[in-house]
Design an enzyme around this catalytic site. Sequence first.
Site, PDB file in Angstrom:
ATOM      1  N   SER A 196       0.808  -1.225   0.000  1.00  0.00           N
ATOM      2  CA  SER A 196       0.000   0.000   0.000  1.00  0.00           C
ATOM      3  C   SER A 196       0.840   1.273   0.000  1.00  0.00           C
ATOM      4  CB  SER A 196      -0.950   0.013   1.201  1.00  0.00           C
ATOM      5  OG  SER A 196      -0.225   0.024   2.418  1.00  0.00           O
TER       6      SER A 196
ATOM      7  N   ASP B 261      -1.969  -9.057   8.392  1.00  0.00           N
ATOM      8  CA  ASP B 261      -1.136  -8.432   9.414  1.00  0.00           C
ATOM      9  C   ASP B 261      -0.013  -9.420   9.679  1.00  0.00           C
ATOM     10  OD1 ASP B 261       0.096  -7.554  11.730  1.00  0.00           O
ATOM     11  OD2 ASP B 261      -1.762  -6.970  12.724  1.00  0.00           O
TER      12      ASP B 261
ATOM     13  N   SER C  24      15.817  -5.126   3.873  1.00  0.00           N
ATOM     14  CA  SER C  24      16.440  -4.799   5.155  1.00  0.00           C
ATOM     15  C   SER C  24      16.705  -3.296   5.151  1.00  0.00           C
ATOM     16  CB  SER C  24      17.713  -5.620   5.352  1.00  0.00           C
ATOM     17  OG  SER C  24      18.338  -5.312   6.579  1.00  0.00           O
TER      18      SER C  24
ATOM     19  N   TYR D 209      14.812  -1.179  15.901  1.00  0.00           N
ATOM     20  CA  TYR D 209      14.839  -1.323  14.446  1.00  0.00           C
ATOM     21  C   TYR D 209      16.111  -2.051  14.028  1.00  0.00           C
ATOM     22  CZ  TYR D 209      14.728  -0.088   9.481  1.00  0.00           C
ATOM     23  OH  TYR D 209      14.723  -0.139   8.108  1.00  0.00           O
TER      24      TYR D 209
ATOM     25  N   ALA E 114      17.842  -4.045  15.917  1.00  0.00           N
ATOM     26  CA  ALA E 114      17.737  -5.423  16.393  1.00  0.00           C
ATOM     27  C   ALA E 114      17.008  -6.280  15.365  1.00  0.00           C
ATOM     28  CB  ALA E 114      17.005  -5.460  17.729  1.00  0.00           C
ATOM     29  N   SER E 115      15.940  -5.723  14.788  1.00  0.00           N
ATOM     30  CA  SER E 115      15.171  -6.491  13.806  1.00  0.00           C
ATOM     31  C   SER E 115      15.959  -6.680  12.515  1.00  0.00           C
ATOM     32  CB  SER E 115      13.835  -5.798  13.522  1.00  0.00           C
ATOM     33  OG  SER E 115      14.001  -4.575  12.834  1.00  0.00           O
ATOM     34  N   LYS E 116      16.660  -5.657  12.070  1.00  0.00           N
ATOM     35  CA  LYS E 116      17.366  -5.744  10.790  1.00  0.00           C
ATOM     36  C   LYS E 116      18.660  -6.554  10.900  1.00  0.00           C
ATOM     37  CE  LYS E 116      14.301  -3.545   8.458  1.00  0.00           C
ATOM     38  NZ  LYS E 116      13.387  -4.343   7.592  1.00  0.00           N
TER      39      LYS E 116
ATOM     40  N   THR F 139      10.121   7.861   1.175  1.00  0.00           N
ATOM     41  CA  THR F 139       8.951   7.004   1.265  1.00  0.00           C
ATOM     42  C   THR F 139       8.165   7.332   2.524  1.00  0.00           C
ATOM     43  OG1 THR F 139      10.049   5.277   2.568  1.00  0.00           O
ATOM     44  CG2 THR F 139      10.242   5.134   0.161  1.00  0.00           C
TER      45      THR F 139
END
Length: 280
Positions: free
Chosen positions: A12, A57, A135, A149, A151-153, A184
Amino acid sequence: MMSKTWLITGVSSGFGLELTKQLLAAGNTVIGTVRNAAKIKDLIAQYPETFSYEKLDVTDVTAIHNVVSKVSKEHATIDVLVNNAGYGLFGAAEELSDEEVNKILSTDLLGSIQMIRSILPKMREQKHGRIIQISSYGGQVAFPGNSMYHASKFGIEGFAESVAQEVAPFNIGVTIVEPGGARTEFRYGSAQVAKAMPAYKGNPARSFEKMLAPANGLAPGDPARMATRIIESVDQNPAPLRMMLGSAAVQNTIDVLTKRLDDYKKQKDLAASTDFPDGE
């Protein structure tokens, strides 16, 4: 490029939307996942034969498995998976709530992991496939005020690099895309900020505030050009394991990794001192 069937999460906005528009214009088939279908009504109307969507989700693991199972049955092949869904969370680690921590890890890390795990049986069966993991250069370089962020990447990059070696014998390629700052919604709309604590006023953890303010200059990255480079990578064989997008991002990453490598080289004697002596 031959026409392919793509499964893309989060179509989206941002890279997901730009990828989808370019792919459909070139005659590809795209299955996109969204949480709000109203944002893609124009695509639904314009490409009724080649675009479809699933509400998803990515924090809902059962829903991930159900969606992937459904589209795998509906399409002869799923040639490319693009894990794109995600968002940024800014603030010092201490400022983040437990709910914020759990949500970003469930979205940016666990959601991507489960999407990949779910698509692998289909790709193994069809004997080919390409996984594109979006990533960030924040998967290699860490800044204050962005700990979860990163940590997730950092986490998804380790996962994807391991999986790439596991699935290569099945003719499945994995590419980790590491964009720099881009214009973005991720940066100028969807980014979330933790509730500020007075103790962190003036702290390096608050430096992100300048970055998020458009008045201080827009990000240099062009989402359309970045999407084009991502699409082009699917025809590279073997798949590039990593793809850096953005001149500032690649230079910053080179600088950080060079320093990290130099630090490791200085520790060779220290590291060796913890081994058993030869012969023992």
